[in-house]
Design a protein around this motif. Structure first.
Motif, PDB file in Angstrom:
ATOM      1  N   VAL A  89       6.217   2.735  -1.618  1.00  0.00           N
ATOM      2  CA  VAL A  89       7.434   2.723  -2.322  1.00  0.00           C
ATOM      3  C   VAL A  89       8.143   1.538  -2.266  1.00  0.00           C
ATOM      4  O   VAL A  89       8.688   1.097  -3.109  1.00  0.00           O
ATOM      5  CB  VAL A  89       8.097   3.871  -1.707  1.00  0.00           C
ATOM      6  N   ASN A  90       8.759   0.958  -0.996  1.00  0.00           N
ATOM      7  CA  ASN A  90       9.337  -0.056  -0.727  1.00  0.00           C
ATOM      8  C   ASN A  90       9.324  -0.597   0.598  1.00  0.00           C
ATOM      9  O   ASN A  90       9.188   0.027   1.595  1.00  0.00           O
ATOM     10  CB  ASN A  90      11.020   0.300  -1.117  1.00  0.00           C
ATOM     11  N   ILE A  91       9.216  -1.989   0.602  1.00  0.00           N
ATOM     12  CA  ILE A  91       8.975  -2.804   1.717  1.00  0.00           C
ATOM     13  C   ILE A  91      10.074  -2.471   2.760  1.00  0.00           C
ATOM     14  O   ILE A  91       9.870  -2.555   4.080  1.00  0.00           O
ATOM     15  CB  ILE A  91       8.800  -4.142   1.506  1.00  0.00           C
TER      16      ILE A  91
ATOM     17  N   LEU B   8       5.145   3.476   7.460  1.00  0.00           N
ATOM     18  CA  LEU B   8       4.448   2.545   7.019  1.00  0.00           C
ATOM     19  C   LEU B   8       3.827   2.854   5.638  1.00  0.00           C
ATOM     20  O   LEU B   8       3.869   2.117   4.707  1.00  0.00           O
ATOM     21  CB  LEU B   8       3.117   2.346   7.929  1.00  0.00           C
ATOM     22  N   LEU B   9       3.350   4.150   5.339  1.00  0.00           N
ATOM     23  CA  LEU B   9       2.935   4.611   4.113  1.00  0.00           C
ATOM     24  C   LEU B   9       4.097   4.492   3.150  1.00  0.00           C
ATOM     25  O   LEU B   9       3.867   4.013   1.856  1.00  0.00           O
ATOM     26  CB  LEU B   9       2.492   5.983   4.057  1.00  0.00           C
ATOM     27  N   LEU B  10       5.340   4.708   3.613  1.00  0.00           N
ATOM     28  CA  LEU B  10       6.354   4.427   2.396  1.00  0.00           C
ATOM     29  C   LEU B  10       6.706   3.087   2.045  1.00  0.00           C
ATOM     30  O   LEU B  10       6.965   2.734   1.001  1.00  0.00           O
ATOM     31  CB  LEU B  10       7.609   5.205   2.928  1.00  0.00           C
TER      32      LEU B  10
END
Length: 61
Positions: free
Chosen positions: A24-26, A18-20
């Motif tokens: 970063v990217n969905i 979830l943090l990524l």
């Protein structure tokens, strides 16, 4: 003990993905969905891949 490890790993994977997805990217949400599907599958079939992996590295019940 092994159940607690499996749950901790699954929860960590979900929170990290979830943090990524946010930073970063969905597309990291696909990993979150994969973990969720595996949790659902393991509740139905009583087979868990992480359980097998933990057995192979030497963590028993």
């Amino acid at each position: 003990m092994k159940n607690r490890i499996v749950r901790a790993i699954a929860g960590s994977f979900i929170l990290i993905s979830l943090l990524l997805a946010i930073y970063v990217n969905i597309n990291w949400l696909w990993f979150t969905a994969f973990v969720g599907v595996n949790l659902l599958q393991s509740s139905i079939t009583k087979w868990c891949l992480m359980d097998d992996i933990l057995n192979k590295i030497g963590i028993k019940e």
